[in-house]
Design an enzyme around this catalytic site. Structure first.
Site, PDB file in Angstrom:
ATOM      1  CG  HIS A 157      -2.259   0.856   1.285  1.00 42.58           C
ATOM      2  ND1 HIS A 157      -1.918   2.141   0.677  1.00 42.58           N
ATOM      3  CD2 HIS A 157      -3.363   0.621   1.694  1.00 42.58           C
ATOM      4  CE1 HIS A 157      -2.959   2.702   0.943  1.00 42.58           C
ATOM      5  NE2 HIS A 157      -4.010   1.782   1.433  1.00 42.58           N
ATOM      6  CD  GLU A 257      -2.816   1.194  -2.414  1.00 50.35           C
ATOM      7  OE1 GLU A 257      -3.224   0.041  -1.927  1.00 50.35           O
ATOM      8  OE2 GLU A 257      -3.655   1.916  -2.428  1.00 50.35           O
TER       9      GLU A 257
END
EC number: 5.1.3.15
Length: 286
Positions: A157, A257
């Site tokens: 992330h 991501e």
């Protein structure tokens, strides 16, 4: 920003070598800084970030596993983004050469067993994460179970620091399709390039390389064994509603991501493992 005591409790690790500076937390094995020599930091961390055990760290590169976001369409999960970002990991290796520093963490099923949702995964599940800070930032996340196969959603992330979101161009997604979670998860064809104008929440079927062009540099992402690219920015309204986030900071970052999520989740066989990797490089524009 978190206080020195809060960072110490979260297991702050810092490193300096001839090519870069870096930092990470044992909490979630979360890389929080990578600053190549002569460059500003490539990663964004909110100045109001929270780093407690039950906090979602808004910044750096948290690991989402064994589920991502609110889970797959047919799976109910008790909290977003999995199990491993919510617990301290054990540092098992810390080595520095002239040109690179390598940190390696491990986490076991026992260490996440108390968390809601852990009972849906093998009790002997294990996780290993390697971060190498050098001229490039190399990440490698591996998970498996000796006894039981399981379905794994996973992602790095990544929060990237940008001068201003209006200057950012994201390239490498052309020719793919994406689900737009600001549009009821509807499917769309990707444009040649992506510019962010506000709240953005998309999952692309895009396993290839992606670049983020800011006003003065290019951040290049090279994933390994990843079939999904996720692009997220809370926009002004979302930023004001987030805990651990300064509202105006939405213009200073973009999340790009990489992982395997939703219908791209992977099945890890019993006795086997799966490794997701990512190389991040930066170069001046022009």
């Amino acid at each position: 920003m978190p206080t020195p005591d809060e960072l110490a409790t979260a297991g702050l690790r810092t490193t300096v070598n001839s090519t870069c500076r870096g930092a990470a937390l044992d909490l979630g094995a979360t890389v929080t800084s990578w600053q190549p020599r002569g460059q500003r930091d490539v990663l964004f961390v909110s100045r109001e970030a929270l780093v407690g055990i039950d906090d979602e760290v808004h910044g750096g590169i948290p690991i989402c596993a064994p589920w991502f976001g609110r889970g797959r369409d047919d799976v109910d999960v008790p909290r977003p983004h999995g199990l491993v970002r919510w617990v301290p990991w054990r540092l098992v290796e810390d080595t520095t050469s002239d040109a690179a520093t390598t940190l390696v963490w491990e986490c076991s099923g026992d260490e996440v067993a108390h968390l809601p949702g852990a009972d849906a995964y093998p009790s002997d599940i294990w996780f290993r994460h390697e971060a190498q800070f050098g001229e490039t930032l190399h990440l490698s996340f591996t998970t498996g179970s000796p006894s039981t196969s399981f379905v794994l959603d996973e992602a790095f992330h990544c929060y990237f620091a940008v001068s201003h979101i209006s200057d950012v161009v994201i390239d490498g997604l052309a020719g793919t399709r994406y689900r737009d979670y600001t549009d009821g998860a509807a499917w769309h064809d990707a444009d040649d390039v992506l510019r962010i104008h506000g709240h953005t929440d998309r999952i692309y079927d895009a396993p290839g390389n992606v670049t983020i062009t800011d006003d003065d540099r290019i951040i290049a992402l090279t994933p390994g064994d990843a079939a999904s690219t996720i692009v997220w920015n809370p926009g002004p309204d979302g930023a004001r509603s987030l805990t651990g986030w300064a509202g105006e900071e939405w213009t200073q970052m973009v999340c790009v991501e990489v992982g395997n999520v939703q219908h791209r989740a992977v099945t890890v066989p019993a006795g086997g493992s799966h490794t997701l990797s990512l190389d991040v490089a930066v170069r001046p524009l022009g």
